[in-house]
Scaffold this motif. Sequence first.
Motif, mmCIF file in Angstrom:
data_model
loop_
_atom_site.group_PDB
_atom_site.id
_atom_site.type_symbol
_atom_site.label_atom_id
_atom_site.label_comp_id
_atom_site.label_asym_id
_atom_site.label_seq_id
_atom_site.Cartn_x
_atom_site.Cartn_y
_atom_site.Cartn_z
ATOM 1 N N ALA A 41 116.438 54.286 72.667
ATOM 2 C CA ALA A 41 116.648 53.380 71.619
ATOM 3 C C ALA A 41 114.991 52.486 71.554
ATOM 4 C CB ALA A 41 117.658 52.315 71.994
ATOM 5 N N GLU A 42 114.426 52.272 72.820
ATOM 6 C CA GLU A 42 113.053 51.545 72.633
ATOM 7 C C GLU A 42 112.047 52.339 72.150
ATOM 8 O OE1 GLU A 42 112.864 50.277 76.642
ATOM 9 O OE2 GLU A 42 114.085 48.570 76.227
ATOM 10 N N SER A 43 112.175 53.820 72.214
ATOM 11 C CA SER A 43 111.183 54.534 71.704
ATOM 12 C C SER A 43 111.197 54.683 70.234
ATOM 13 C CB SER A 43 111.333 56.079 72.419
ATOM 14 O OG SER A 43 112.175 56.713 71.927
ATOM 15 N N ILE A 44 112.377 54.406 69.741
ATOM 16 C CA ILE A 44 112.535 54.485 68.337
ATOM 17 C C ILE A 44 112.007 53.299 67.566
ATOM 18 C CG2 ILE A 44 113.977 54.919 66.233
ATOM 19 C CD1 ILE A 44 115.771 56.644 67.995
ATOM 20 N N SER A 45 112.583 52.113 68.227
ATOM 21 C CA SER A 45 112.197 50.692 67.498
ATOM 22 C C SER A 45 112.684 49.756 68.414
ATOM 23 C CB SER A 45 113.048 50.617 66.289
ATOM 24 O OG SER A 45 112.904 49.257 65.978
ATOM 25 N N LYS A 46 111.889 48.663 68.740
ATOM 26 C CA LYS A 46 112.356 47.619 69.774
ATOM 27 C C LYS A 46 113.369 46.911 69.128
ATOM 28 C CE LYS A 46 108.970 47.994 72.799
ATOM 29 N NZ LYS A 46 109.593 48.338 74.078
ATOM 30 N N ALA B 163 116.604 48.698 69.569
ATOM 31 C CA ALA B 163 117.137 48.514 70.895
ATOM 32 C C ALA B 163 117.693 47.209 71.369
ATOM 33 C CB ALA B 163 115.843 48.626 72.127
ATOM 34 N N LYS B 164 117.324 46.177 70.564
ATOM 35 C CA LYS B 164 118.044 44.765 70.866
ATOM 36 C C LYS B 164 119.334 44.795 70.210
ATOM 37 C CE LYS B 164 113.853 41.903 71.065
ATOM 38 N NZ LYS B 164 113.040 40.787 70.184
ATOM 39 N N LYS B 165 119.575 45.700 69.152
ATOM 40 C CA LYS B 165 120.767 45.808 68.346
ATOM 41 C C LYS B 165 121.645 46.680 68.933
ATOM 42 C CE LYS B 165 118.929 44.929 63.736
ATOM 43 N NZ LYS B 165 118.491 45.313 62.517
ATOM 44 N N ALA B 166 121.110 47.492 69.791
ATOM 45 C CA ALA B 166 121.956 48.654 70.381
ATOM 46 C C ALA B 166 123.065 48.266 71.474
ATOM 47 C CB ALA B 166 121.228 49.686 71.167
#
Length: 668
Positions: free
Chosen positions: A27-32, A35-38
């Motif tokens: 998730a972090e590799s796609i968008s920070k 990743a926060k919403k995941a």
Amino acid sequence: MASAISLTFPDGSKREYPAGTTGREVAESISKSLAKKAVAIALDGELTDLSDPVRDGALEIVTRTDPRALELIRHDAAHVMAEAVQELFPGTQVTIGPVIENGFYYDFAKNEPFTPEDLPVIEKKMKEIIARNKPFTKEVWSRDEARRVFAEKGEAYKVELIESINSDEDLKIYRQGDWFDMCRGPHMASTGQIGTAFKLMKVAGAYWRGDSNNTMLTRIYGTAWADQAELDAYLHMLEEAEKRDHRRLGREMDLFHFQEEGPGVVFWHSKGWKMFQNLLAYMRRRLENDYEEVNAPQILDKSLWETSGHWGWYQENMFAVKSAHAFTNPDDEEADNRIFALKPMNCPGHVQIFKHGLKSYRDLPVRLAEFGNVHRYEPSGALHGLMRVRAFTQDDAHVFCTEEQLEAECLKINDLMMSVYSDFGFEEVVVKLATRPEKRVGTDAMWDHAEDILRKVLDKMAAESGGRIKVGINEGEGTFYGPKFEYTLRDAIGRDWQCGTTQVDFNLPERFGAFYIGADSEKKQPVMVHRAICGSLERFLGILIESHAGHMPLWFAPLQVVVATITSEADDYGAAVAQRLRDAGLQVETDFRNEKINYKVREHSVAKVPVILVCGMREAEEQTVNVRRLGSRDQVSMSLADAIAKLAEEATPPDVLRKNAEKASRAG
């Protein structure tokens, strides 16, 4: 071990990651911000923790707004509730706490059971724990380690659960701060992601592991939603459901009652029986010219139910009987000691009727219908007004046809069902194909064949419905003898009710040796289609009462009009009005009591009478009536002739109106 893994994303793109990469890292590799919403990942459709290493497959990042996250919200809320309980009430043992429809529960062992007054206190503590926003972390323990730790904590019920698990199986332990529990998972990233859109609903008793021989525990039920608006909507629906409870409305409308001497059977009062007969008459009219109505015996020898397979597959739901003489004189050689069964369904009897007399392929399809009274054992705790009874009336039918006719018959049945549901105000319908259950009769080839046909029919039904029918699959939910369509209706407050069924059966005709003579003069086995539209007339009435909140359409109401007078001087006019309404075919009562008119109106409104016609001396002089509709404060003055004409048309059932319109069109 592979040096890289390949992931496919919902947009079809693919990426490679080092082995051991976690869902959170993806998730972090796609968008920070993503990743926060995941809150979790779905790998090949299966939800797993963000902290889990990923493997080759199709991966989706699940955020809190994803519908799939709702189960995680509820699961995590259950864990937080258990932590809150143990913080507030030290010494309380936690047992199991699953997610259920619309919420969750946890069973607790506590010396003094919880009371409703405890729930707000627990809710407050839950919000404190959620605000701490502690991460959910997963550990894997050996069975022996888990047993030791929970034994040291005094969690005897957890120890018993652990001891029932294979000795070589490791267990997952989830922590939220210092608190932990044994759990299969998955969980969201932290307690803060649960949110505050939850409410603890009630406390109840529950036996450990559902066994009445075990200790009684206290169960706390809760509900949890993604946001406050959804929670508010759900609580409003529950309030509406309580107001619409058919048992309460049945008392207010004087329709029926239940009593201990007849558990699960209905005592119909006059108005309720009229409503029942209205439904029966409507269904009979809808079957005219297409079905032959028959009646099969209420009790049949056990041997017939053994042949049908019901005695082996359905016996725990059946009532068996002997003659009273056989019970009281068991040694009497003249006594008939045979075991009979009260029929739980009509199908075996209809096969016997089909078999009576030789049938040709030219006679098919044969459509037999019966409004048969059936009996099925339901545990006393499961009984629920008209919705769950032990004796009910099925609007049952069985179609005997050739395989070539099967598709057309299923589509014809569907057209009839959709028309009936529309007449009663149900426009949203979901049809699901229920496929083979684990316990079943017949060969896999037979099931493959039947399911293939119904899949094709389901696709055609959806395509021809103009969007009115939504479809789906209920894996493993078919009957023991064949697959079926299940029709689910949505009521006025958004609740879903499974009502009608269409079931394809290649098995029962074979078991009973039913046949017809084909075009080649050879014996052929017919296909048997089981069909019910209302399912149980009693349950369907309960659904209608609740969906309409007792405000039944005029054509279906058991009492349609009350004529109430303001003064005794108007009683003669009121009696004449009532008679003219009856002559027009309406169900009418009069209220000439020496009471104030507002009192009379209020009383009949509580009883859900659709129309009250108020008559005073002015109305008598002008040959008018004052019309008051249930649920409206408006009062409309109309000429008596206009009122009768309008009410008579409104009191005509929709199927009769259609038939009259068709006759007029042909005549014109």
